[in-house]
Structure formats: C-alpha cells, structure tokens
Design a protein around this motif. Structure first.
Motif, PDB file in Angstrom:
ATOM      1  N   ALA A  64       0.858  -1.177   0.000  1.00  0.00           N
ATOM      2  CA  ALA A  64       0.000   0.000   0.000  1.00  0.00           C
ATOM      3  C   ALA A  64       0.896   1.229   0.000  1.00  0.00           C
ATOM      4  CB  ALA A  64      -0.915   0.011   1.218  1.00  0.00           C
ATOM      5  N   ILE A  65       0.378   2.304  -0.581  1.00  0.00           N
ATOM      6  CA  ILE A  65       1.115   3.564  -0.566  1.00  0.00           C
ATOM      7  C   ILE A  65       0.490   4.468   0.488  1.00  0.00           C
ATOM      8  CG2 ILE A  65      -0.263   4.447  -2.543  1.00  0.00           C
ATOM      9  CD1 ILE A  65       3.390   5.424  -1.813  1.00  0.00           C
ATOM     10  N   GLU A  66       1.349   4.992   1.355  1.00  0.00           N
ATOM     11  CA  GLU A  66       0.890   5.870   2.435  1.00  0.00           C
ATOM     12  C   GLU A  66       1.196   7.298   2.050  1.00  0.00           C
ATOM     13  OE1 GLU A  66       2.185   4.925   6.508  1.00  0.00           O
ATOM     14  OE2 GLU A  66       2.628   7.060   6.735  1.00  0.00           O
ATOM     15  N   CYS A  67       0.191   8.152   2.106  1.00  0.00           N
ATOM     16  CA  CYS A  67       0.366   9.552   1.730  1.00  0.00           C
ATOM     17  C   CYS A  67       1.378  10.225   2.652  1.00  0.00           C
ATOM     18  CB  CYS A  67      -0.975  10.285   1.809  1.00  0.00           C
ATOM     19  SG  CYS A  67      -0.820  12.043   1.430  1.00  0.00           S
ATOM     20  N   PRO A  68       2.294  11.019   2.080  1.00  0.00           N
ATOM     21  CA  PRO A  68       3.333  11.626   2.912  1.00  0.00           C
ATOM     22  C   PRO A  68       2.800  12.609   3.944  1.00  0.00           C
ATOM     23  CG  PRO A  68       3.381  12.582   0.700  1.00  0.00           C
ATOM     24  CD  PRO A  68       2.443  11.424   0.656  1.00  0.00           C
ATOM     25  N   LEU A  69       1.631  13.177   3.722  1.00  0.00           N
ATOM     26  CA  LEU A  69       1.193  14.260   4.597  1.00  0.00           C
ATOM     27  C   LEU A  69       0.224  13.830   5.703  1.00  0.00           C
ATOM     28  CD1 LEU A  69       0.852  17.334   2.201  1.00  0.00           C
ATOM     29  CD2 LEU A  69       2.802  16.537   3.529  1.00  0.00           C
ATOM     30  N   HIS A  70      -0.827  13.072   5.350  1.00  0.00           N
ATOM     31  CA  HIS A  70      -1.833  12.764   6.377  1.00  0.00           C
ATOM     32  C   HIS A  70      -2.084  11.273   6.542  1.00  0.00           C
ATOM     33  CE1 HIS A  70      -2.749  16.824   4.686  1.00  0.00           C
ATOM     34  NE2 HIS A  70      -2.377  17.089   5.911  1.00  0.00           N
TER      35      HIS A  70
ATOM     36  N   ASN B 156      11.744  21.604   7.053  1.00  0.00           N
ATOM     37  CA  ASN B 156      11.154  22.178   5.848  1.00  0.00           C
ATOM     38  C   ASN B 156      12.051  23.305   5.377  1.00  0.00           C
ATOM     39  OD1 ASN B 156       9.813  23.385   3.786  1.00  0.00           O
ATOM     40  ND2 ASN B 156       7.791  23.294   4.755  1.00  0.00           N
ATOM     41  N   LEU B 157      12.995  22.956   4.531  1.00  0.00           N
ATOM     42  CA  LEU B 157      14.004  23.919   4.105  1.00  0.00           C
ATOM     43  C   LEU B 157      13.543  24.770   2.924  1.00  0.00           C
ATOM     44  CD1 LEU B 157      17.217  21.781   4.615  1.00  0.00           C
ATOM     45  CD2 LEU B 157      16.225  23.524   6.108  1.00  0.00           C
ATOM     46  N   THR B 158      12.278  24.633   2.543  1.00  0.00           N
ATOM     47  CA  THR B 158      11.770  25.548   1.520  1.00  0.00           C
ATOM     48  C   THR B 158      11.707  26.981   2.073  1.00  0.00           C
ATOM     49  OG1 THR B 158       9.426  25.197   2.053  1.00  0.00           O
ATOM     50  CG2 THR B 158      10.400  23.729   0.416  1.00  0.00           C
ATOM     51  N   HIS B 159      11.907  27.137   3.375  1.00  0.00           N
ATOM     52  CA  HIS B 159      11.891  28.484   3.956  1.00  0.00           C
ATOM     53  C   HIS B 159      13.190  29.246   3.695  1.00  0.00           C
ATOM     54  CE1 HIS B 159      14.226  26.857   7.457  1.00  0.00           C
ATOM     55  NE2 HIS B 159      14.603  28.105   7.601  1.00  0.00           N
ATOM     56  N   VAL B 160      14.252  28.504   3.364  1.00  0.00           N
ATOM     57  CA  VAL B 160      15.592  29.103   3.350  1.00  0.00           C
ATOM     58  C   VAL B 160      15.708  30.254   2.356  1.00  0.00           C
ATOM     59  CG1 VAL B 160      18.012  28.629   2.796  1.00  0.00           C
ATOM     60  CG2 VAL B 160      16.733  27.060   4.244  1.00  0.00           C
ATOM     61  N   GLY B 161      15.153  30.066   1.191  1.00  0.00           N
ATOM     62  CA  GLY B 161      15.298  31.096   0.162  1.00  0.00           C
ATOM     63  C   GLY B 161      14.498  32.347   0.446  1.00  0.00           C
ATOM     64  N   GLU B 186      12.392   3.761  12.411  1.00  0.00           N
ATOM     65  CA  GLU B 186      11.697   3.700  13.709  1.00  0.00           C
ATOM     66  C   GLU B 186      11.778   4.994  14.498  1.00  0.00           C
ATOM     67  OE1 GLU B 186       9.433   0.864  13.938  1.00  0.00           O
ATOM     68  OE2 GLU B 186       9.984   1.460  15.971  1.00  0.00           O
ATOM     69  N   ARG B 187      12.968   5.572  14.542  1.00  0.00           N
ATOM     70  CA  ARG B 187      13.187   6.763  15.370  1.00  0.00           C
ATOM     71  C   ARG B 187      13.767   7.916  14.589  1.00  0.00           C
ATOM     72  NH1 ARG B 187      16.291   7.885  19.371  1.00  0.00           N
ATOM     73  NH2 ARG B 187      14.824   8.220  21.081  1.00  0.00           N
ATOM     74  N   GLY B 188      13.779   7.841  13.257  1.00  0.00           N
ATOM     75  CA  GLY B 188      14.475   8.901  12.538  1.00  0.00           C
ATOM     76  C   GLY B 188      13.842   9.239  11.213  1.00  0.00           C
ATOM     77  N   VAL B 189      14.197  10.401  10.729  1.00  0.00           N
ATOM     78  CA  VAL B 189      13.733  10.851   9.418  1.00  0.00           C
ATOM     79  C   VAL B 189      14.939  11.428   8.680  1.00  0.00           C
ATOM     80  CG1 VAL B 189      12.248  12.497   8.197  1.00  0.00           C
ATOM     81  CG2 VAL B 189      11.439  11.407  10.292  1.00  0.00           C
ATOM     82  N   SER B 190      15.031  11.132   7.392  1.00  0.00           N
ATOM     83  CA  SER B 190      16.078  11.741   6.571  1.00  0.00           C
ATOM     84  C   SER B 190      15.431  12.492   5.431  1.00  0.00           C
ATOM     85  CB  SER B 190      16.993  10.659   5.989  1.00  0.00           C
ATOM     86  OG  SER B 190      17.776  10.108   7.004  1.00  0.00           O
ATOM     87  N   ALA B 317      -2.664  24.033   6.921  1.00  0.00           N
ATOM     88  CA  ALA B 317      -2.700  23.367   5.615  1.00  0.00           C
ATOM     89  C   ALA B 317      -1.292  22.872   5.312  1.00  0.00           C
ATOM     90  CB  ALA B 317      -3.156  24.342   4.538  1.00  0.00           C
ATOM     91  N   ASP B 318      -1.169  21.609   5.022  1.00  0.00           N
ATOM     92  CA  ASP B 318       0.158  21.039   4.806  1.00  0.00           C
ATOM     93  C   ASP B 318       0.539  21.077   3.338  1.00  0.00           C
ATOM     94  OD1 ASP B 318      -0.898  18.691   7.219  1.00  0.00           O
ATOM     95  OD2 ASP B 318       0.609  20.254   7.527  1.00  0.00           O
ATOM     96  N   LEU B 319       1.819  21.360   3.085  1.00  0.00           N
ATOM     97  CA  LEU B 319       2.348  21.392   1.729  1.00  0.00           C
ATOM     98  C   LEU B 319       3.394  20.298   1.566  1.00  0.00           C
ATOM     99  CD1 LEU B 319       2.853  25.241   1.239  1.00  0.00           C
ATOM    100  CD2 LEU B 319       0.858  23.867   0.641  1.00  0.00           C
ATOM    101  N   LYS B 320       3.801  20.100   0.344  1.00  0.00           N
ATOM    102  CA  LYS B 320       4.810  19.102  -0.018  1.00  0.00           C
ATOM    103  C   LYS B 320       6.021  19.151   0.908  1.00  0.00           C
ATOM    104  CE  LYS B 320       6.250  17.836  -4.715  1.00  0.00           C
ATOM    105  NZ  LYS B 320       7.162  16.763  -4.464  1.00  0.00           N
ATOM    106  N   GLY B 321       6.499  20.366   1.147  1.00  0.00           N
ATOM    107  CA  GLY B 321       7.737  20.520   1.913  1.00  0.00           C
ATOM    108  C   GLY B 321       7.608  20.141   3.375  1.00  0.00           C
ATOM    109  N   ASP B 322       6.386  19.863   3.820  1.00  0.00           N
ATOM    110  CA  ASP B 322       6.170  19.546   5.236  1.00  0.00           C
ATOM    111  C   ASP B 322       6.324  18.070   5.557  1.00  0.00           C
ATOM    112  OD1 ASP B 322       3.536  21.890   4.918  1.00  0.00           O
ATOM    113  OD2 ASP B 322       5.416  22.228   6.012  1.00  0.00           O
ATOM    114  N   THR B 323       6.560  17.265   4.531  1.00  0.00           N
ATOM    115  CA  THR B 323       6.562  15.806   4.730  1.00  0.00           C
ATOM    116  C   THR B 323       7.500  15.373   5.851  1.00  0.00           C
ATOM    117  OG1 THR B 323       6.016  15.408   2.414  1.00  0.00           O
ATOM    118  CG2 THR B 323       7.034  13.589   3.606  1.00  0.00           C
ATOM    119  N   ALA B 324       8.743  15.800   5.794  1.00  0.00           N
ATOM    120  CA  ALA B 324       9.719  15.322   6.787  1.00  0.00           C
ATOM    121  C   ALA B 324       9.327  15.759   8.197  1.00  0.00           C
ATOM    122  CB  ALA B 324      11.117  15.831   6.433  1.00  0.00           C
ATOM    123  N   GLY B 325       8.878  16.993   8.336  1.00  0.00           N
ATOM    124  CA  GLY B 325       8.473  17.497   9.655  1.00  0.00           C
ATOM    125  C   GLY B 325       7.283  16.732  10.207  1.00  0.00           C
TER     126      GLY B 325
END
Lengths: 106, 350
Positions: A64-70, B156-161, B186-190, B317-325
C-alpha cells in the motif's frame, strides 16, 4: 461504450524498482507506476483524494502507498482506500507488459 | 508532555566547568558542573533541605555546596555532608541525571535511568577531527517556541530562500523547487534535497571560489533532540550527487534541539567545514553569518509561536515541503505514547 484506450510506454521493466514508484505525467494526468515482485506493475493516480498531496512522495508498506502528509493509505494493486482520512479510492490505470516494456493505458 | 527516553544536548563542553551552570530542560531546573576530578554532574537545581537552588552555591573538589546551610552533594546526588550533624537522613538526596561528554557536547538523559545507554548518543565527528574539519565555536540560542516548531523549521528547508535571503538563501524558487526525498525509520527521518545548477548563495561566495553555477545539496538527518545537516556546493557537474564528494564547500551543521519548557527551546548550533581548515578569519566569518541566520530563525519562530498560541483551535494546511516534519512529529507522538504505557519508575540517587 468506453472511449478507446491510449497506450503509452512509460519505462522498461528493469528501470522500475520495487519500493520506488516512478512518477510521471501522461497528458494532464499525474500517475505513479509501482512494481511489485518480478513482473507485476501497477499504475495509480498520483494525487491523494484527501488533500491532493503527491502519493509517490510517500511510503510503501505492505503493498500500500501511504500519503506523505496525512497518512491516507491506498492499495497499490486496486487503488482502494484503507479509509484513513478519505474513503475515495484513487483511480487505477491499466498496465501491459509487452516484452520488457511497460505500457500504461489512459 | 515531553519525550524523556532520549539523549538531549544539555550544554557545550566549554560551557561547563567548576562554576555551576543553571539550565532548565524538559521543564526541570538543573545545575550542571564539573568536579575537580573531572566528573560531570547534572543535579536537580534544588537543595533537598529547604529548596534553595544549588546553582547559587559553589563547587568544591568533588561536591557542590548549597549557599544556604552548606549541605554538600556529590555528582551522584548523594548528600555527602550535612553541617552540624554526623547522620544524614535517608531522604537527603537530590535527583541526578546521566550527563555524558561526546564530541565536545554534554548530553543528558532525563528519562528512565536504566535505559540511558551512551552508545545511543549521536556522533558528530566534525567536532573531533581537526585534520579534516574545522568547526565554529558552538553557540546556544534560546528560542521562545515549542521545540517541535524548531524541528519543523529545520525539516522544511523551503523556507531558506525566503527567510534567509541574505545569508544562505540564494533564490527562493530554487529552494522551494528543490528535488526532495524523505525516508523514515523507527526513530528517525532523513530528508535529501538537491538543487542542481544554481547560483551559489552569498554565504558560500564569501569564503569559497566557485567557477560559476554549483550543484547544491542539503541532507538533513533527524532523531529526537538532534539534527545533523550536511550541506554545500560543488562546481556544477563535478560529482555532487555521485556518492563521493571531493573538494567544494562542504558544511556539516550540528543542531541540538532541547526542550527547555513547553514553549521554550534551547537551540545548540555549530557549523563545521572541510575547506580552509584552521583559517580563523573564515571561521569568524561563518560564525557571524550563523548568528545572523539563527537570529532570523529565532525572530520568525517566536512570532509564529505567539500567533499559534493565540489560536489553538485554528488548523494548518500542509504542503509538499512539510513531509519530513510531519513524519518527525508522528515518531515523537509514537515514542511518547510508548513511554506513557511503560510503568513509572521511582526516582533514586545512586
């Protein structure tokens, strides 16, 4: 009667890796192509039905693909929503393997 | 509600010597000090006798002596002496926390003592290999915002510019449109970002000569309490994305994100580099540039925090750049839930 399908080659099978969807645009449609196992390939609309995030930016677990945001989840084989955030399934597109060439129909 | 079972940055090594340092972490007032024999101590900043902050006292040999009635405590929190009597009541101890030095940083464990494994402390070799990397002197910037807002900022490094036009920004659009990939464990994000074939930003140009356009990257590695950001640029087309980077301006940022209290964060930062090693003028230049950039972040985060606290029911409202956060917040929530379900432990001195 359905409109005729337009088939387009999107990749060679050996260019597709399990766990790494290929995101592309066919006409105006954003589609992601997923490989499962040796020769199974699926194509789904790449737009989450919840808040329009790009699904292929997300995470694949248990086919399954999990949406990155929600965290909405959709079955890769059927596009069916798992009912998280949205009950609206993502559209699937037919896939044909012609030799080692992958074709998606729109 | 804080995540407790993880190592947090308590201080830079250089901040803690024989003079007691008062610092609040996870809402608890602590006193940090180093004994004459070199032992590190992190104690609750509250004498068990009548509640006087121990940080107002003095370190003498292997103990800290309370300013008020002279009780003495060892680094372990045990009361070594109560003036005027030979017997020390069993309740006379202060809580102590494991404090471990690694790579010029003092790390503290505020959670279940039995789980405080120093092997879990993140490494940051850039502080410890002067033949290969030159770090700026570590700084600590207090920011009046919840710690997760600082995580969001760095993930979210889209803020840098936009926010950092004058230093590390470059062009706003090139940051917003960088190729990004987020992975999680499990405990990290890259978060890996690439900006191929762009103009070098002002900060790079001030200390390094590029031939023209550069291939830039930012590689953010997050675990709770610590973010490492590798960033830099190579002349365009010279292997920035090949897996081995040779030359160029390569930077390695240390970002310690320690919750001070619910709406206050201690932000520890240093910037290491792989070029012009030992050149103090360049180090000073980067240090000054860092102060500006971090000042921009602090100012913006505090304004954001104020508005968000005023509007607790208003959504986002979440945007693409918010994924890692977002993924980082999910991991923190999961880890806190796991901690809540574990049985409570009695606090004890050693």
């Amino acid at each position: 009667m359905n409109d005729p399908i337009t088939w387009q080659k999107v990749a060679r099978l050996d260019e597709l890796r399990e766990g790494e969807p290929l995101a592309l645009k066919l006409g105006a449609m954003e589609i992601a192509v997923y490989r499962i196992g040796e020769r199974e390939v699926f194509a789904l609309s790449d737009v989450c039905t919840h808040e329009y995030a790009v699904l292929s930016d997300g995470f694949i677990e248990d086919e399954a693909i999990e949406c990155p945001l929600h965290q909405a989840r959709f079955d890769i084989r059927t596009g069916k929503s798992h009912g998280i955030c949205t009950d609206v399934d993502v559209r699937t597109f037919p896939v044909e393997l012609r030799g080692d060439d992958v074709y998606v129909g729109t | 509600m804080f995540l407790r079972n993880t190592w947090y940055v308590a201080a830079w090594s250089w901040e803690v010597g024989p003079a007691p340092l008062a610092r609040k972490i996870l809402g608890e007032s602590l006193v940090l000090f180093r004994t004459a024999g070199g032992a590190l101590a992190a104690l609750e900043d509250r004498c068990i006798h009548r509640g006087m902050p121990l940080s107002r006292g003095e370190v003498d040999g292997e103990i800290i002596r309370c300013q008020y009635h002279g009780l003495e405590f060892a680094a372990s929190g045990v009361c070594a002496k109560a003036p005027g009597q030979d017997r020390i009541p069993p309740s006379a101890f202060v809580t102590s926390y494991p404090l471990v030095e690694k790579d010029a940083v003092l790390w503290i464990w505020m959670g279940d003592r039995e789980r405080a494994d120093p092997a879990l402390i993140p490494s940051h070799r850039y502080h410890s290999e002067p033949a290969t990397f030159t770090p700026t002197r570590g700084i600590m910037v207090p920011v009046a915002c919840n710690w997760e807002l600082l995580n969001d900022n760095l993930l979210n490094l889209t803020h840098v510019g936009y926010l950092h036009k004058k230093t590390i920004g470059g062009n706003g659009q090139s940051h917003a449109k960088a190729e990004e990939k987020t992975t999680r464990s499990e405990r990290g994000v890259s978060l890996d970002r690439r900006m191929p074939d762009v103009d070098p930003p002002p900060q790079y140009l001030q200390c390094y000569d590029f031939k023209g356009k550069v291939d830039r990257w930012q590689e953010v590695t997050w675990v709770p309490g610590f973010i490492q950001i590798a960033n830099g640029g190579l002349d365009a087309g010279t292997g920035a994305y090949s897996g081995t980077r040779v030359g160029g301006a390569q930077f390695f940022g240390f970002h310690g994100i320690t919750p001070e209290s619910e709406n206050a964060t201690l932000y520890f930062f240093s910037q290491s580099r792989n070029f012009k090693l030992g050149d103090e003028a360049v180090t000073e230049l980067l240090h000054q540039s860092t102060l500006i950039t971090l000042g921009e972040d602090k100012d913006a985060l505090e304004a954001q925090a104020t508005r968000c606290l005023e509007t607790p029911a208003r959504g986002f409202a979440d945007l693409k750049g918010d994924t890692a956060g977002i993924q980082a917040r999910l991991i923190v929530r999961k880890l806190i839930d796991e901690e809540r379900q574990a049985p409570a432990r009695e606090l004890a001195a050693r």
